[in-house]
Design an enzyme around this catalytic site. Structure first.
Site, PDB file in Angstrom:
ATOM      1  N   CYS A 244      56.220  18.568-100.880  1.00  0.00           N
ATOM      2  CA  CYS A 244      56.099  18.962 -99.632  1.00  0.00           C
ATOM      3  C   CYS A 244      57.525  19.322 -99.476  1.00  0.00           C
ATOM      4  O   CYS A 244      57.740  19.612 -98.062  1.00  0.00           O
ATOM      5  CB  CYS A 244      55.095  18.024 -98.670  1.00  0.00           C
ATOM      6  SG  CYS A 244      55.343  16.581 -99.945  1.00  0.00           S
TER       7      CYS A 244
ATOM      8  N   GLU B 217      53.337  27.236 -95.527  1.00  0.00           N
ATOM      9  CA  GLU B 217      53.553  26.550 -96.763  1.00  0.00           C
ATOM     10  C   GLU B 217      53.052  26.942 -97.876  1.00  0.00           C
ATOM     11  O   GLU B 217      51.770  26.844 -97.853  1.00  0.00           O
ATOM     12  CB  GLU B 217      52.954  25.045 -96.623  1.00  0.00           C
ATOM     13  CG  GLU B 217      53.688  24.021 -98.012  1.00  0.00           C
ATOM     14  CD  GLU B 217      53.592  22.648 -97.979  1.00  0.00           C
ATOM     15  OE1 GLU B 217      52.076  21.985 -96.823  1.00  0.00           O
ATOM     16  OE2 GLU B 217      54.271  21.801 -98.155  1.00  0.00           O
TER      17      GLU B 217
ATOM     18  N   GLU C  19      51.170  11.569 -94.437  1.00  0.00           N
ATOM     19  CA  GLU C  19      51.954  12.462 -95.140  1.00  0.00           C
ATOM     20  C   GLU C  19      51.357  13.722 -95.488  1.00  0.00           C
ATOM     21  O   GLU C  19      50.916  14.391 -96.143  1.00  0.00           O
ATOM     22  CB  GLU C  19      52.895  11.557 -95.853  1.00  0.00           C
ATOM     23  CG  GLU C  19      53.643  10.078 -96.044  1.00  0.00           C
ATOM     24  CD  GLU C  19      54.808  10.398 -95.430  1.00  0.00           C
ATOM     25  OE1 GLU C  19      55.381  11.883 -95.087  1.00  0.00           O
ATOM     26  OE2 GLU C  19      55.146   9.197 -95.447  1.00  0.00           O
TER      27      GLU C  19
ATOM     28  N   LYS D 164      41.360   6.665-102.853  1.00  0.00           N
ATOM     29  CA  LYS D 164      40.988   7.918-103.815  1.00  0.00           C
ATOM     30  C   LYS D 164      41.622   8.648-103.897  1.00  0.00           C
ATOM     31  O   LYS D 164      42.753   9.487-103.803  1.00  0.00           O
ATOM     32  CB  LYS D 164      40.340   8.021-102.114  1.00  0.00           C
ATOM     33  CG  LYS D 164      38.845   8.823-103.336  1.00  0.00           C
ATOM     34  CD  LYS D 164      38.673  10.678-103.540  1.00  0.00           C
ATOM     35  CE  LYS D 164      39.528  11.781-102.653  1.00  0.00           C
ATOM     36  NZ  LYS D 164      39.417  13.011-103.413  1.00  0.00           N
TER      37      LYS D 164
END
Ligand code: ADP
Length: 497
Positions: free
Chosen positions: A298, A399, A263, A189
């Site tokens: 990330c 973040e 992740e 996806k």
């Protein structure tokens, strides 16, 4: 094994050709509902294509195709599958330019510094995993001479892979190449913001792989990603994305008791000791912070702890380096820095810059936004180096996923280590020093899945990449990642008496 698709170097034409389609069972098909959504190029904010709006009906078709294909794919010898995946790597290497251009168009990442590089990493991941087929081996257990006991490594079946928009080609490759070598079939996806280049990869690979082994759907997370995770015939989910969505995926997988690889995010520390080679450390900060990717990583070195003795010199040099980088058209070879992916992310980044200033940090804005022609509407954000930051502040804890880094002054080594670990994340870290004791001490004490000394390299095939704590579960990019995450072990015991 011939590839009938020749590269198309005009990304807008290619985007049009891929418009409105999934790839299921070897064929480009529209969504079952016929619905689509716009794919917008963030550099000009024009719609460059449509994407198929995937829903449960499309998931059902793709998983059924994968299940059927997996049965014969898993019967090929592991080396044979590996050879085919290596051949995919060879073919993809011939499409690097095309894929780089398409990814630059749909994500706004600069072609020279990011998008072309990502396309070659994709090809390399296939080449790497293609060589590992013969490593899918088990063990024998010496219980007694009258019994043959062994473990057999089997594929899981159908793997559902959910990927994000920041490095979609690379992150997809690190999931699908090992999954397929191990004998699984895959349904991917794609991220709603970047569905085109990954669809093109699927189209290219379907000229080599049997239909149904690799399928790709586009769509929204809750309407297309969630039914994929929940599908009864999906036996493993591998996900890269945000912590919040990772938790939703983990819970949904728990309902079915299937294995998951996650992740997730990071707030990666970089510690620069007073004895570090300053020039190298500054270059390392530019690379580590992924300024050429607008910080959309990330592992971005978004908290840089610098010893007070070199703090001012470090900031000055870092600012000068980032200032010299050119923001511009992602497809222009002279561009170093492109755009943020979407309006939503653009607004999020802007709001964090305001939060940082309100918290008392000083925003050192670098480089210049392009103002010419259509680019003036593009989602460009000037990189920001925050100084006068406290590690407790929101900009240093949360973040941002944009070109915003925090430089934080420290006095003592122990203080820097404690601050580096004072985060919910544990993905990556680096220490910059010429003192071996500090370097090794930091590798032991920093609570992160990847700790580097005097470098900030990106993911390399062969390394086991993956975070601790809120940064996720499991590893990617290595042989161990393939064995641990895309296979299951069966114990076989034979009575020879
Ligand atoms: P980002 O903030 O980077 O977009 P997300 O974690 O929301 O991160 O998205 C990463 C991927 O997860 C995307 O492909 C997205 O469509 C998908 N996704 C979002 N919500 C869900 C969900 N509920 N179930 C499965 N996949 C989802």
């Amino acid at each position: 094994m011939t590839n009938q698709l020749s590269p198309n170097l005009d990304p807008r034409v290619l985007a049009g050709m891929l418009s409105g389609k999934h790839l299921i069972d070897g064929a480009l098909v529209p969504a079952a509902s016929g619905k689509t959504f716009d794919v917008v190029s963030p550099a000009t904010r024009e719609a460059v294509a449509k994407a198929a709006y995937g829903e449960k009906a499309d998931v059902d078709l793709a998983v059924a195709a994968a299940k059927k294909a997996q049965s014969s794919w898993s019967k090929k010898s592991a080396r044979e599958r590996g050879k085919l995946i290596a051949e995919c790597g060879r073919i993809l290497a011939g499409h690097v330019e095309e894929l780089g251009r398409l990814i630059a168009l749909e994500t706004g990442k600069a072609l020279r510094t990011e998008s072309r590089v990502e396309a070659s990493v994709l090809a390399d991941a296939f080449t790497f995993y293609g060589g590992l087929g013969s490593e899918l081996k088990g063990e024998t257990i010496p219980f007694n001479p009258n019994m043959l006991s062994m473990t057999v490594v089997e594929p899981i079946g159908v793997v559902g892979a959910i990927i994000p928009w920041n490095v979609p080609l690379m992150l997809m490759a690190l999931k699908i190449a090992p999954a397929m070598v191990a004998g699984n079939a895959v349904v991917v996806k794609s991220a709603e913001e970047a569905p085109l280049a990954v669809l093109r990869v699927c189209q290219i690979l379907n000229t080599i792989l049997p239909p149904g082994v690799f399928n790709i759907l586009s769509g929204m997370g809750p309407e297309c990603g969630a039914p994929l995770v929940a599908h009864k015939d999906v036996g493993k989910v591998t996900f890269t994305g945000s912590v919040e969505t990772g938790k939703i995926v983990y819970k949904a997988a728990a309902e079915k008791l299937i294995p998951v690889t996650l992740e997730l995010g990071g707030k990666s520390p970089m510690i620069v000791m007073g004895d570090a080679d300053l020039e190298r450390a500054v270059d390392g900060a530019v690379v580590g912070m992924r300024f050429t990717r607008q910080g959309q990583s990330c592992t971005a070195a978004s908290r840089i702890f610098v010893h007070e003795s070199i703090h001012d010199a470090f900031v000055q040099k870092l600012k000068a380096k980032v200032d010299a980088m050119k923001m511009g058209d992602p497809l222009d070879e002279s561009t170093d820095i492109g755009t943020i992916i979407s309006t939503q992310q653009f607004e999020k980044v802007q709001s964090y810059i305001k939060i940082g200033e309100a918290e008392g940090a000083v925003a050192n804005r670098c480089s210049q936004k392009p103002s010419d022609g259509k680019l003036k509407d593009g989602l460009y954000v000037q990189p920001v180096i925050f100084t006068n930051v406290k590690n407790e502040s929101r900009v240093a804890r949360e973040e941002i996923f944009g070109p915003v880094t925090c430089v934080i002054k420290f006095k003592e080594f122990d203080e820097a280590i404690a601050a580096a670990n004072d985060t919910e994340y544990g993905l990556a870290a680096s220490i910059w020093t010429t003192n071996l004791k500090w370097a090794l001490d930091a590798t032991r004490r920093i609570d992160a899945g990847l700790v580097q000394v005097n470098q900030n390299l990106v993911v390399q095939p062969g390394m086991s990449y993956g975070g601790f704590r809120a940064s996720g579960l499991g590893k990617e990019a290595s042989l161990e990642a393939m064995l641990e995450h895309f296979t299951r072990k069966k114990m076989v015991m034979v009575n020879l008496q």
